[in-house]
Every structure is written in structure tokens, then in C-alpha cells.
Scaffold this active site. Structure first.
Site, mmCIF file in Angstrom:
data_model
loop_
_atom_site.group_PDB
_atom_site.id
_atom_site.type_symbol
_atom_site.label_atom_id
_atom_site.label_comp_id
_atom_site.label_asym_id
_atom_site.label_seq_id
_atom_site.Cartn_x
_atom_site.Cartn_y
_atom_site.Cartn_z
ATOM 1 N N ASP A 177 0.871 -1.176 0.000
ATOM 2 C CA ASP A 177 0.000 0.000 0.000
ATOM 3 C C ASP A 177 0.906 1.223 0.000
ATOM 4 O O ASP A 177 1.729 1.398 0.904
ATOM 5 C CB ASP A 177 -0.887 0.015 1.250
ATOM 6 C CG ASP A 177 -1.977 -1.038 1.191
ATOM 7 O OD1 ASP A 177 -2.304 -1.492 0.081
ATOM 8 O OD2 ASP A 177 -2.508 -1.407 2.255
ATOM 9 N N ASP A 202 -13.468 -3.735 -2.018
ATOM 10 C CA ASP A 202 -13.289 -3.378 -0.615
ATOM 11 C C ASP A 202 -14.632 -3.561 0.063
ATOM 12 O O ASP A 202 -15.554 -2.761 -0.126
ATOM 13 C CB ASP A 202 -12.797 -1.931 -0.477
ATOM 14 C CG ASP A 202 -11.368 -1.753 -0.970
ATOM 15 O OD1 ASP A 202 -10.631 -2.764 -1.015
ATOM 16 O OD2 ASP A 202 -10.987 -0.620 -1.307
#
Length: 255
Positions: A11, A130
Site C-alpha cells: 500500500d 473493498d
């Protein structure tokens, strides 16, 4: 049983690798190129690279960071964040990505997955979901979120996964927000439900705290791959240790 993949996830925020809890409270985890090289040396099957604030900030993915990572590794590289158009996907592929992951843009443009699969091939297109467990109308609802988990959509996870598969996505990355960064284990129930609903590979993401969790999600959750960040970034476990445990459990892995 086909070999199961172990995939570290980078990330990236402002050019640095970070890791948070449930998508927030991020702390620095190192340089992108250094992390990529380390995981290649450890034998990772693939590397996933997300620019986690690009969509929220309405900007393009940091192509120079992607190019640097691609030049440092030879394993397959999946990238996402800031994708809005077919031209964005082409730019990422030209910069060294093997697959491009789409989340926010796929919700906003319901034709994007289908058009991208037709243009570049399903093998290049990943639908990232997500997912968040929320309460709705007195019961639990599995909801798709966008903009790095900041925006609920009202879209139900299973139906959205099935639609993505029909539109031509070659793979789904299911990241369950409620488990993300907690190190308490993957959401086995949701992962299994999505895996059984679609006919394409599903990568489980969110909640890995130890190699046992990764073994559980491929055995019980029927995932084709397990993705993790924290346990690898901060040296808690290595890729080799994880693969050895999985092999000891009878799970085929690439050595």
C-alpha cells in the site's frame, strides 16, 4: 489442487509503503523498490501495489513509483489506484504492470470492466472489492465501498463479484475492511461465499496475522491466493516460512 499463491501487498501513499488498520492509521513500512526486491528474493509469487490515496484525491497513480518497482522485480505485478479510464490502464501496463486492479472506477463506470477486458484481455483485469460488514434494515449487509474505504455504495458484495466475473474480470481481490490490519485472520465466510459464487480466481485480503491464517483461507475459504502486508513488511514472518507451513498442511505452493 492448483498451486496456491502467496502475495505481499504494497500500500503506497506519497511514494512510500504504508500499512494501516481497517484502511486508516497508517504507519511507514519502507521504500517501494526495497520492499519489492526483498519479496522477490524471498520467493513471493506475485506483488500487489496499490496507490491507496489516488482515487480519494482524484489524481493519477504515481507512474514513476510503479516503473521503479517493475524494474526491480521479475515476478508478476498487479497495480491499482487512480484508474479511471482505458488510457489509465494502458499507461499502467506500459509502465510494467502485468495486471491492473480496478475498484472505484468500476463502480462509477459500469462499462469499464467489460471494455477493459475486451481491449486488453481478461488476464490483465482485476476487480478489487473493498467489502464492509454493516448493519442494514435490521440485518447484516455485505457492502462494497470505494475511495479507499471512505465511501459506502449500497452495492451488495456477492452480486457485484458475480457481475464483475460476467463482465470479463480475470480475477477478484476481496479485501474485507472489518478484518484489514487486525491480524486476527481472514473473513473465511465472505471469502468462501465469493469464491463459490464466481468462476474466476479469488485473492483473499485483510486480516492475515500468521501463516496459519493464510492456510485457513485457502483451505476453508476456497481462495486461490492469500495476500498479506503487515506480517511481511515488519518481519514477523517471511514468504518462505509461510510457504513451508502451507506445504506442511498439504497445500500445493510454488517453491
Amino acid at each position: 489442487m492448483l498451486a496456491k499463491r502467496i502475495i505481499p501487498c504494497l500500500d503506497v501513499d506519497k511514494g512510500r509503503v504504508v500499512k494501516g488498520v481497517k484502511f486508516f492509521q497508517h504507519r511507514d513500512a519502507g521504500d517501494v523498490g526495497e520492499c519489492a526486491r526483498r519479496y522477490e528474493q524471498q520467493g513471493a509469487d506475485e506483488l500487489v501495489f496499490y496507490d491507496i490515496t489516488a482515487s480519494h484525491e482524484g489524481r493519477d497513480l504515481l507512474i514513476d513509483v510503479l516503473r521503479d518497482a517493475a524494474e526491480n522485480v521479475f515476478m508478476p505485478l498487479t497495480v491499482g489506484g487512480g484508474v479511471r479510464t482505458l488510457d489509465d490502464i494502458r499507461a499502467m501496463l506500459n509502465a510494467g504492470a502485468d495486471k491492473v486492479s480496478v475498484n472505484t472506477a468500476a463502480v462509477k463506470d459500469r462499462n469499464l470492466i467489460r471494455e477493459a477486458a475486451l481491449r486488453f484481455g481478461s488476464q490483465c483485469i482485476v476487480l478489487a472489492i473493498d467489502a464492509n460488514r454493516v448493519q442494514k434494515d435490521g440485518g447484516e449487509f455485505w457492502e462494497v465501498t470505494i475511495n479507499g474505504g471512505r465511501t459506502p455504495t449500497g452495492i451488495e458484495v456477492l452480486g457485484w463479484a458475480e457481475q464483475g466475473a460476467r463482465d470479463g474480470a480475470g480475477e477478484i481481490v476481496l479485501n474485507v475492511m472489518n478484518a484489514d490490519g487486525t491480524r486476527e485472520g481472514f473473513d473465511i465466510e465472505m471469502t468462501r461465499a465469493v469464491s463459490e459464487a464466481v468462476g474466476i480466481p479469488v485473492v483473499a485480503s485483510g486480516g492475515a496475522g500468521c501463516p496459519e491464517h493464510m492456510a485457513e483461507v485457502v483451505l476453508e475459504g476456497k481462495a486461490d491466493a492469500a495476500l498479506a502486508a503487515s506480517i511481511f513488511h515488519f518481519g514477523t514472518y517471511t514468504i518462505q516460512e509461510t510457504k513451508q507451513l502451507m506445504a506442511d498442511r498439504g497445500i500445493p505452493v510454488r517453491q
